[in-house]
Write a protein that holds these residues in place. Structure first.
Motif, mmCIF file in Angstrom:
data_model
loop_
_atom_site.group_PDB
_atom_site.id
_atom_site.type_symbol
_atom_site.label_atom_id
_atom_site.label_comp_id
_atom_site.label_asym_id
_atom_site.label_seq_id
_atom_site.Cartn_x
_atom_site.Cartn_y
_atom_site.Cartn_z
ATOM 1 N N MET A 1 0.852 -1.200 0.000
ATOM 2 C CA MET A 1 0.000 0.000 0.000
ATOM 3 C C MET A 1 0.880 1.240 0.000
ATOM 4 O O MET A 1 1.923 1.283 0.654
ATOM 5 C CB MET A 1 -0.912 -0.001 1.232
ATOM 6 C CG MET A 1 -1.914 1.136 1.258
ATOM 7 S SD MET A 1 -2.915 1.166 2.763
ATOM 8 C CE MET A 1 -3.887 -0.312 2.540
ATOM 9 N N CYS A 5 -1.158 6.797 1.452
ATOM 10 C CA CYS A 5 -2.469 6.208 1.740
ATOM 11 C C CYS A 5 -2.495 5.615 3.153
ATOM 12 O O CYS A 5 -3.503 5.737 3.872
ATOM 13 C CB CYS A 5 -2.805 5.128 0.716
ATOM 14 S SG CYS A 5 -3.146 5.775 -0.937
ATOM 15 N N CYS A 28 -18.277 6.842 -2.519
ATOM 16 C CA CYS A 28 -16.928 6.813 -1.934
ATOM 17 C C CYS A 28 -16.659 5.465 -1.264
ATOM 18 O O CYS A 28 -15.551 4.916 -1.378
ATOM 19 C CB CYS A 28 -16.773 7.938 -0.907
ATOM 20 S SG CYS A 28 -16.707 9.581 -1.631
ATOM 21 N N LYS A 31 -15.979 2.891 -3.959
ATOM 22 C CA LYS A 31 -14.627 3.064 -4.506
ATOM 23 C C LYS A 31 -13.572 2.582 -3.513
ATOM 24 O O LYS A 31 -12.549 2.016 -3.909
ATOM 25 C CB LYS A 31 -14.387 4.532 -4.863
ATOM 26 C CG LYS A 31 -15.197 5.016 -6.053
ATOM 27 C CD LYS A 31 -14.897 6.479 -6.358
ATOM 28 C CE LYS A 31 -15.669 6.958 -7.571
ATOM 29 N NZ LYS A 31 -15.399 8.383 -7.872
ATOM 30 N N LEU A 32 -13.839 2.808 -2.234
ATOM 31 C CA LEU A 32 -12.906 2.368 -1.206
ATOM 32 C C LEU A 32 -12.811 0.842 -1.185
ATOM 33 O O LEU A 32 -11.716 0.266 -1.072
ATOM 34 C CB LEU A 32 -13.371 2.902 0.156
ATOM 35 C CG LEU A 32 -12.332 2.931 1.285
ATOM 36 C CD1 LEU A 32 -11.118 3.752 0.887
ATOM 37 C CD2 LEU A 32 -12.964 3.509 2.550
ATOM 38 N N TRP A 35 -10.812 -0.348 -4.083
ATOM 39 C CA TRP A 35 -9.381 -0.149 -3.854
ATOM 40 C C TRP A 35 -8.819 -1.243 -2.947
ATOM 41 O O TRP A 35 -7.763 -1.808 -3.221
ATOM 42 C CB TRP A 35 -9.148 1.241 -3.238
ATOM 43 C CG TRP A 35 -7.730 1.467 -2.811
ATOM 44 C CD1 TRP A 35 -6.612 1.364 -3.585
ATOM 45 C CD2 TRP A 35 -7.276 1.806 -1.495
ATOM 46 N NE1 TRP A 35 -5.491 1.627 -2.840
ATOM 47 C CE2 TRP A 35 -5.865 1.906 -1.559
ATOM 48 C CE3 TRP A 35 -7.919 2.046 -0.290
ATOM 49 C CZ2 TRP A 35 -5.100 2.224 -0.448
ATOM 50 C CZ3 TRP A 35 -7.164 2.379 0.816
ATOM 51 C CH2 TRP A 35 -5.759 2.462 0.733
ATOM 52 N N THR A 38 -8.341 -4.371 -4.873
ATOM 53 C CA THR A 38 -7.148 -4.288 -5.727
ATOM 54 C C THR A 38 -5.879 -4.483 -4.909
ATOM 55 O O THR A 38 -4.942 -5.189 -5.330
ATOM 56 C CB THR A 38 -7.102 -2.925 -6.442
ATOM 57 O OG1 THR A 38 -8.312 -2.742 -7.179
ATOM 58 C CG2 THR A 38 -5.918 -2.840 -7.386
ATOM 59 N N SER A 813 -6.810 8.565 -8.191
ATOM 60 C CA SER A 813 -5.930 7.755 -7.360
ATOM 61 C C SER A 813 -6.565 7.478 -6.001
ATOM 62 O O SER A 813 -7.425 8.237 -5.538
ATOM 63 C CB SER A 813 -4.598 8.484 -7.153
ATOM 64 O OG SER A 813 -4.804 9.671 -6.412
ATOM 65 N N PRO A 814 -6.168 6.394 -5.314
ATOM 66 C CA PRO A 814 -6.672 6.116 -3.960
ATOM 67 C C PRO A 814 -6.382 7.261 -2.996
ATOM 68 O O PRO A 814 -7.195 7.564 -2.124
ATOM 69 C CB PRO A 814 -5.930 4.841 -3.568
ATOM 70 C CG PRO A 814 -5.520 4.219 -4.852
ATOM 71 C CD PRO A 814 -5.278 5.335 -5.799
ATOM 72 N N GLN A 815 -5.228 7.876 -3.148
ATOM 73 C CA GLN A 815 -4.879 8.995 -2.267
ATOM 74 C C GLN A 815 -5.892 10.128 -2.404
ATOM 75 O O GLN A 815 -6.347 10.707 -1.412
ATOM 76 C CB GLN A 815 -3.479 9.503 -2.620
ATOM 77 C CG GLN A 815 -3.019 10.699 -1.785
ATOM 78 C CD GLN A 815 -1.646 11.184 -2.204
ATOM 79 O OE1 GLN A 815 -0.854 10.421 -2.762
ATOM 80 N NE2 GLN A 815 -1.358 12.441 -1.951
ATOM 81 N N LEU A 817 -8.987 9.812 -3.377
ATOM 82 C CA LEU A 817 -10.239 9.332 -2.788
ATOM 83 C C LEU A 817 -10.247 9.538 -1.272
ATOM 84 O O LEU A 817 -11.211 10.053 -0.700
ATOM 85 C CB LEU A 817 -10.443 7.861 -3.138
ATOM 86 C CG LEU A 817 -11.595 7.144 -2.436
ATOM 87 C CD1 LEU A 817 -12.928 7.761 -2.837
ATOM 88 C CD2 LEU A 817 -11.557 5.657 -2.762
ATOM 89 N N LEU A 818 -9.158 9.151 -0.615
ATOM 90 C CA LEU A 818 -9.071 9.297 0.839
ATOM 91 C C LEU A 818 -9.108 10.769 1.246
ATOM 92 O O LEU A 818 -9.741 11.149 2.238
ATOM 93 C CB LEU A 818 -7.801 8.622 1.352
ATOM 94 C CG LEU A 818 -7.703 7.102 1.130
ATOM 95 C CD1 LEU A 818 -6.338 6.589 1.564
ATOM 96 C CD2 LEU A 818 -8.808 6.368 1.885
#
Length: 836
Positions: A1, A5, A28, A31-32, A35, A38, A813-815, A817-818
């Motif tokens: 990870m 993140c 959200c 999507k989380l 992630w 993944t 990107s996941p970042q 999203l967070l």
């Protein structure tokens, strides 16, 4: 990870478990979860849990909270399932009894949030994710989760109930797949524990005598046989066959639709496709027991199979033909139509359905006609396909619906009263009549087909949808007649048909109903496209008022009609059938030329449909080499592009680019750049011809239009422009025309962006505006060089890659999203989140 993140994750988890913080956006959470899935697939899920203890804390906090929101509880159940899908993470979570608290029979079922379907759905999804190893299956059996799934099959939420049935299929399939080395028999002791539980539940449901439970069991079997094609499914069917067979013998027949779905699912499986399979016996029994409406889908499915006993196919076809045979008997003597149905068949049940009510009669006939229409393309595979009797039957149905049938019995009298004016049956019958044009028909029946079509086209009682179906069927039969004609012109039968058609078409073009006017214009367009070059058609058309009426509809108040009128007039003009050619622009002409009228529509029409139709017509005129367009092609393209460049509709601009591409290809081809058989020319001659081509393209402002489109904010426009420029670049590179000279040229090669291009375009426009009157119309001697400079400088390949990406690719990107999740609750400072 990712490290960043991992830094943000504890804050996000704290937000999720804080009752004061409401995560309003469920997207959200989805999507989380995506992630996390993944992450666990690309690296060790156990390591992720160990390095991010906030995840375990999140699970424990949710378990402790009694008033947790339903979306957070559902999210937690699914998250636990994602990690538990990996055996080492499963054991890690089991140590703290997290999984037992979340998924056991005594887990979230006692909470108030369980009443929310999203929580029950989340529980099912979490279990489904978890079932990837045998430990998980054993855990579900031990903790009572399997019984929970059984109960959820009857959930009031259809989505939850369906998901529960699919979960049982997934668990049973996984269990049997992991034990596939073990030889199986129908004996219960040979099956794994979990499989025994599920199979036992299915057997109990089939014997329950209640429709909901029987339906649930049949749905599980249907899904299982549709997904899993291993040999053990045949062993399972040997256990289930007696129970399913007993259902077929009971009165009344229960879960009929589910039985049909089961037999069709099995018939499509390679496991049961061999001719000795007892599935065919059950199917034959089902055809005899099901009502005509219920048996129709099963008969259709059987006839669509490649491998099937011929006797069963014959029975299935007979089932489908019975309703039409009854209609024929009601209007004439059965002996007059041999082959449609065996005389020994008792059709009293069919007759009862047809005469019971208008809705049941229409439902059965529409279903039958739709099924037969689907089978018509496969008629060559059916040895006993009765084309001629079917044609007679469908025309009889249409006669009943229009009141023209002659009843031969009291049944016919009642049927006439039920069917007359039934638009639903009329539409289905006209669809099937059009499909039957593909077969060989005797001339006497073809004449009857023409007569019944004319009746429906003339009738003031035909609804707009029925009339549209009649136009479509007429077109198919006209095409069929033209295929049988051996002469270059129309056959006498078609000629006579058209003479009767055009007065009807005139009337329909003047209809007060806009849908009728629209259908008539579409029909005219198709007629002109197929027969515009035939002398017989031209004579019949020009002797009518159809072209003038179609032109009047260019000013119709309904935008759909205007668009269809544009297309029709474009087709007429292409064939030279327009009363006012597009090239006549004399000042003495009281009437505008068609080109100017269409150009005015493109410039001023407030609706997008007519404008899109105009630019499509202009593109076809240019592509086909329309006579009047070819007289001054440059002026035509210049005027069109000038109008299109100002249009706000992106679809119009994209089609305008298609027109520009057609002109570009024609211009380059005309000057020998593409012809593979041309005599080889010197490099100087090639360079001269290319320069001439570029000068023509510059004169019509084509490059200014395409370059502007490359900077367009609508992605399809920019992508189309980029593709055209890459095509042009490839053509010019082939002849070495893009090889610049000098260090500046080499340094800027493929490095410039669209911002640089916009600046360049502004300079071009300023230069043109600064030219004296008359000079601006002439192309600047440096302008082709300017175009080549742009093609060399702009990174078209990179731009095409950027345009192919989604609009949020930078901030996906996941970042990001967070950060967004934290920003919604005010934890991040202002402007720190990436809002996309």
């Amino acid at each position: 990870m990712d490290i960043e993140c991992s830094r943000l994750l504890p804050s996000v988890c704290a937000v999720l478990v804080d009752p004061k913080q409401f995560v309003a956006d469920d997207t959200c959470l989805e999507k989380l979860l995506d992630w996390f899935k993944t992450v666990t697939e690309s690296e060790s899920s156990l390591l992720v849990l160990q390095e991010n203890p906030c995840l375990i804390e999140l699970l424990f906090h949710v378990l402790k909270l009694q008033d947790v929101s339903s979306n957070i509880l559902s999210f937690t159940l699914r998250l636990a399932g994602i990690f538990a899908a990996h055996e080492n993470s499963f054991q890690y979570l089991q140590q703290g009894e997290v999984l037992l608290s979340l998924f056991s029979e005594a887990g979230p079922l006692s909470r108030p949030a369980w009443e929310d379907p999203s929580v029950r759905s989340g529980w099912i999804q979490g279990v489904g994710s978890m079932v990837q190893h045998e430990r998980a299956v054993q855990f579900l059996c031990d903790c009572g989760a399997i019984d929970v799934i059984f109960s959820l099959q009857g959930d009031p939420s259809l989505f939850v109930a369906s998901a529960a049935s699919q979960l049982l299929v997934h668990i049973l399939g996984f269990t049997m797949h992991s034990q596939r080395a073990m030889p199986l028999s129908i004996q219960d002791c040979d099956w794994p524990l979990c499989a025994r539980m599920i199979v036992g539940h299915i057997e109990e449901s089939l014997c329950s005598g209640t429709v909901p439970q029987i339906t649930q069991a049949l749905n599980v079997l249907t899904t299982l046989f549709g997904r899993c094609h291993d040999s053990w499914t045949e062993v399972l069917w040997m256990r289930m066959n007696p129970l399913v067979g007993s259902l077929l013998e009971k009165e009344p027949l229960m879960a009929a639709h589910s039985l049909v779905d089961l037999f069709l699912s099995m018939a499509r499986s390679p496991v049961f496709s061999h001719l000795e399979c007892d599935l065919w016996t059950s199917s034959r029994q089902a055809l005899n027991r099901l009502s005509p409406t219920q048996a129709g889908p099963l008969a259709l499915g059987i006839l669509n199979l490649k491998d099937c006993p011929q006797t069963l196919r014959t029975q299935a076809l007979s089932i489908l033909l019975q309703p039409l045979a009854c209609v024929l008997r009601a209007a004439s003597q059965p002996a007059g139509f041999p082959g449609l149905l065996d005389e020994s068949v008792n059709d009293s049940v069919i007759t009862d359905i047809l005469l019971s009510s208008k809705s049941s009669c229409a439902g059965l006939l529409c279903q039958t006609l739709a099924h037969l229409e689907e089978l018509q393309p496969l008629s060559h595979l059916l040895v006993d396909w009765p084309h001629v009797p079917l044609l007679s039957a469908v025309m009889t149905v249409l006669q009943f619906c229009s009141g023209l049938a002659t009843p031969a019995s009291s049944v016919g009298d009642r049927l006439c009263g039920i069917l007359i004016g039934c638009f639903r049956v009329q539409r289905s019958a006209l669809d099937f009549l059009g499909t039957l044009s593909q077969g060989a028909s005797p001339s006497t029946l073809v004449r009857q087909v023409v007569e019944i079509l004319l009746v429906y086209l003339k009738s003031p009682d035909s609804s707009p949808t029925v009339l549209k179906k009649a136009f479509q069927a007429t077109l198919k039969w006209l095409l069929s007649l033209s295929k049988t004609s051996t002469s270059s012109d129309l056959c006498p039968q078609t000629q006579h048909f058209l003479r009767d058609l055009f007065p009807i078409l005139q009337k329909r073009l003047c209809s007060p109903c806009w849908e009728v006017r629209d259908s008539a214009l579409e029909f005219l367009t198709h007629l002109t496209k197929h027969w515009g070059g035939r002398a017989g058609f031209r004579q019949a058309l020009l002797s009518s008022e159809v072209p003038e009426l179609a032109e009047d509809l260019l000013r119709d108040p309904e935008s759909y009609v205007r668009a269809s009128a544009v297309t029709a007039m474009g087709q007429l003009s292409s064939r030279g059938l327009c009363s006012n050619p597009i090239g006549t622009e004399s000042k003495n002409d009281e009437k505008k030329s068609l080109f100017l009228e269409l150009l005015e529509i493109l410039s001023t029409d407030s609706e997008g449909f007519p404008r899109r139709a105009v630019i499509q017509v202009f593109t076809e005129w240019l592509r086909e080499g329309h006579t009047d367009v070819s007289k001054d092609k440059e002026q035509f393209v210049t005027k069109v592009l000038q109008v299109v460049s100002c249009d706000l509709d992106w679809e119009v601009r994209v089609q305008g680019l298609e027109l520009a591409l057609v002109f570009l290809v024609q211009t380059l081809g005309q000057h020998g750049t593409e012809c593979p058989y041309a005599v080889e020319m010197s490099s100087l001659t090639q360079s001269t011809l290319l320069t001439e081509s570029l000068q023509i393209l510059c004169r019509v402002k084509l490059f200014e239009f395409i370059f502007s489109a490359l900077c367009d904010c609508d992605r399809p426009v920019a992508r189309k422009s980029c593709d055209i420029l890459l095509y042009l670049k490839a053509q010019l590179s082939h002849h070495g025309s893009l090889q610049g000279s000098g260090e500046a040229c080499t340094a800027s090669l493929g490095t410039q962006s669209t911002a640089w291009l916009e600046t360049t375009l502004r300079k071009w426009r300023a230069r043109d505006q600064g030219q004296p009157s008359g000079v601006a119309d002439r192309v600047d001697c440096q302008e082709p060089d300017d175009v080549l400079e742009v093609l060399r400088s702009v990174d078209l390949e990179g731009l095409r890659g950027t345009l192919a990406k989604s609009s949020d690719h930078i901030e996906k990107s996941p970042q990001s999203l967070l950060q967004d999740m934290l920003a919604t609750v005010g934890i991040l400072e202002e402007n720190e989140a990436d809002c996309y």
